[in-house]
Design a protein around this motif. Sequence first.
Motif, PDB file in Angstrom:
ATOM      1  N   LEU A   1       0.829  -1.198   0.000  1.00  0.00           N
ATOM      2  CA  LEU A   1       0.000   0.000   0.000  1.00  0.00           C
ATOM      3  C   LEU A   1       0.870   1.257   0.000  1.00  0.00           C
ATOM      4  O   LEU A   1       0.593   2.242  -0.694  1.00  0.00           O
ATOM      5  CB  LEU A   1      -0.922  -0.024   1.220  1.00  0.00           C
ATOM      6  CG  LEU A   1      -1.900   1.142   1.361  1.00  0.00           C
ATOM      7  CD1 LEU A   1      -2.840   1.197   0.156  1.00  0.00           C
ATOM      8  CD2 LEU A   1      -2.707   1.036   2.657  1.00  0.00           C
ATOM      9  N   GLY A   2       1.945   1.200   0.753  1.00  0.00           N
ATOM     10  CA  GLY A   2       2.854   2.347   0.782  1.00  0.00           C
ATOM     11  C   GLY A   2       3.520   2.570  -0.570  1.00  0.00           C
ATOM     12  O   GLY A   2       3.714   3.706  -1.013  1.00  0.00           O
ATOM     13  N   SER A   3       3.896   1.511  -1.223  1.00  0.00           N
ATOM     14  CA  SER A   3       4.524   1.617  -2.555  1.00  0.00           C
ATOM     15  C   SER A   3       3.555   2.210  -3.554  1.00  0.00           C
ATOM     16  O   SER A   3       3.920   3.036  -4.403  1.00  0.00           O
ATOM     17  CB  SER A   3       4.998   0.236  -3.010  1.00  0.00           C
ATOM     18  OG  SER A   3       5.565   0.305  -4.307  1.00  0.00           O
TER      19      SER A   3
ATOM     20  N   LEU B   1       1.571   6.909  -6.898  1.00  0.00           N
ATOM     21  CA  LEU B   1       0.529   7.890  -7.204  1.00  0.00           C
ATOM     22  C   LEU B   1       1.016   9.307  -6.941  1.00  0.00           C
ATOM     23  O   LEU B   1       0.717  10.244  -7.698  1.00  0.00           O
ATOM     24  CB  LEU B   1      -0.720   7.597  -6.369  1.00  0.00           C
ATOM     25  CG  LEU B   1      -1.458   6.293  -6.728  1.00  0.00           C
ATOM     26  CD1 LEU B   1      -2.615   6.049  -5.757  1.00  0.00           C
ATOM     27  CD2 LEU B   1      -1.963   6.342  -8.159  1.00  0.00           C
ATOM     28  N   GLN B   2       1.791   9.473  -5.888  1.00  0.00           N
ATOM     29  CA  GLN B   2       2.326  10.795  -5.584  1.00  0.00           C
ATOM     30  C   GLN B   2       3.289  11.266  -6.685  1.00  0.00           C
ATOM     31  O   GLN B   2       3.264  12.434  -7.095  1.00  0.00           O
ATOM     32  CB  GLN B   2       3.034  10.756  -4.223  1.00  0.00           C
ATOM     33  CG  GLN B   2       2.095  10.646  -3.026  1.00  0.00           C
ATOM     34  CD  GLN B   2       2.847  10.501  -1.717  1.00  0.00           C
ATOM     35  OE1 GLN B   2       4.072  10.269  -1.703  1.00  0.00           O
ATOM     36  NE2 GLN B   2       2.126  10.630  -0.585  1.00  0.00           N
ATOM     37  N   ASP B   3       4.142  10.338  -7.137  1.00  0.00           N
ATOM     38  CA  ASP B   3       5.087  10.691  -8.210  1.00  0.00           C
ATOM     39  C   ASP B   3       4.348  11.087  -9.492  1.00  0.00           C
ATOM     40  O   ASP B   3       4.726  12.048 -10.181  1.00  0.00           O
ATOM     41  CB  ASP B   3       6.024   9.517  -8.488  1.00  0.00           C
ATOM     42  CG  ASP B   3       6.989   9.255  -7.336  1.00  0.00           C
ATOM     43  OD1 ASP B   3       7.150  10.149  -6.499  1.00  0.00           O
ATOM     44  OD2 ASP B   3       7.571   8.143  -7.309  1.00  0.00           O
TER      45      ASP B   3
ATOM     46  N   ALA C   1       4.408  14.724 -11.411  1.00  0.00           N
ATOM     47  CA  ALA C   1       4.777  14.839 -12.827  1.00  0.00           C
ATOM     48  C   ALA C   1       3.695  15.578 -13.602  1.00  0.00           C
ATOM     49  O   ALA C   1       3.977  16.405 -14.486  1.00  0.00           O
ATOM     50  CB  ALA C   1       5.016  13.458 -13.414  1.00  0.00           C
ATOM     51  N   ARG C   2       2.408  15.289 -13.276  1.00  0.00           N
ATOM     52  CA  ARG C   2       1.298  15.968 -13.959  1.00  0.00           C
ATOM     53  C   ARG C   2       1.300  17.456 -13.656  1.00  0.00           C
ATOM     54  O   ARG C   2       1.086  18.292 -14.541  1.00  0.00           O
ATOM     55  CB  ARG C   2      -0.020  15.340 -13.528  1.00  0.00           C
ATOM     56  CG  ARG C   2      -1.251  15.879 -14.275  1.00  0.00           C
ATOM     57  CD  ARG C   2      -2.525  15.403 -13.637  1.00  0.00           C
ATOM     58  NE  ARG C   2      -2.674  15.988 -12.309  1.00  0.00           N
ATOM     59  CZ  ARG C   2      -3.086  17.248 -12.081  1.00  0.00           C
ATOM     60  NH1 ARG C   2      -3.339  18.055 -13.093  1.00  0.00           N
ATOM     61  NH2 ARG C   2      -3.191  17.700 -10.840  1.00  0.00           N
ATOM     62  N   ILE C   3       1.598  17.777 -12.373  1.00  0.00           N
ATOM     63  CA  ILE C   3       1.600  19.190 -11.989  1.00  0.00           C
ATOM     64  C   ILE C   3       2.734  19.933 -12.708  1.00  0.00           C
ATOM     65  O   ILE C   3       2.556  21.052 -13.206  1.00  0.00           O
ATOM     66  CB  ILE C   3       1.743  19.309 -10.456  1.00  0.00           C
ATOM     67  CG1 ILE C   3       0.483  18.770  -9.771  1.00  0.00           C
ATOM     68  CG2 ILE C   3       1.992  20.748 -10.046  1.00  0.00           C
ATOM     69  CD1 ILE C   3       0.594  18.677  -8.262  1.00  0.00           C
ATOM     70  N   LYS C   4       3.903  19.298 -12.805  1.00  0.00           N
ATOM     71  CA  LYS C   4       5.025  19.920 -13.494  1.00  0.00           C
ATOM     72  C   LYS C   4       4.705  20.150 -14.973  1.00  0.00           C
ATOM     73  O   LYS C   4       5.030  21.198 -15.544  1.00  0.00           O
ATOM     74  CB  LYS C   4       6.270  19.044 -13.355  1.00  0.00           C
ATOM     75  CG  LYS C   4       6.890  19.056 -11.969  1.00  0.00           C
ATOM     76  CD  LYS C   4       8.142  18.198 -11.947  1.00  0.00           C
ATOM     77  CE  LYS C   4       8.784  18.206 -10.565  1.00  0.00           C
ATOM     78  NZ  LYS C   4      10.022  17.365 -10.521  1.00  0.00           N
TER      79      LYS C   4
END
Length: 219
Positions: free
Chosen positions: A10-12, A17-19, A23-26
């Motif tokens: 779950l942590g992985s 998802l955070q990465d 990337a989408r925000i950048k």
Amino acid sequence: MANIKEFSALGSLRKTLQDQEQARIKAEVERERQAALAEREANLFRHSIGRVAPLPVNAISKALHQPSPPPPIPRQHIADEQAALLESISDEFTVDTLMDSDEALSFARPGVGPDVLSKLRRGNWVIQAQLDLHGYRRDQAREALGEFLRSVRRRGLRCVRVIHGKGLGSVNKEPVLKHKVRNWLMQKDEVMAFCQARAADGGAGALVVLLKSSERPGG
């Protein structure tokens, strides 16, 4: 033990998802930056040239340039030079046009007695010069014949031989030059008579030509 593995997976997943979100925000920030840059450049261009408006139709003038005419071709001058060059010797002349000839295509100008032609056939006249036209093209032969006649006339010669060949090397074995030479000779005023040469002098491949007496100064 199973709970620990599930928690680790779950942590992985959360990290992945955070990465992806970062990337989408950048990418979105970069797109907005590029759009803003393009807008600034467009505004700068419009500010530089100021307001523009299409020209009215009646304000547009068109200049029509006619091409310069080609220089005139001196056709008559060219024709006169060619006529002088060929010494009025025509390829359109035929035996039946002006003069009389016998079966052997011997020729005597009107006023020349039959005895003159008979003596020419028998070889009573001494051949003083000759022109060999073997290997000449038609135009070359015509010019060479005219120059030869002028030359022998200047030298005061009376009897000459013109070798035209029998046409054995011509297309279809047709003696084209043979007939041309006869027609050209009949158009020259200085030619009194001609006949086929005797066998010893060339036979059917040559003509013996009798010329008018030259009126030289002191002669």
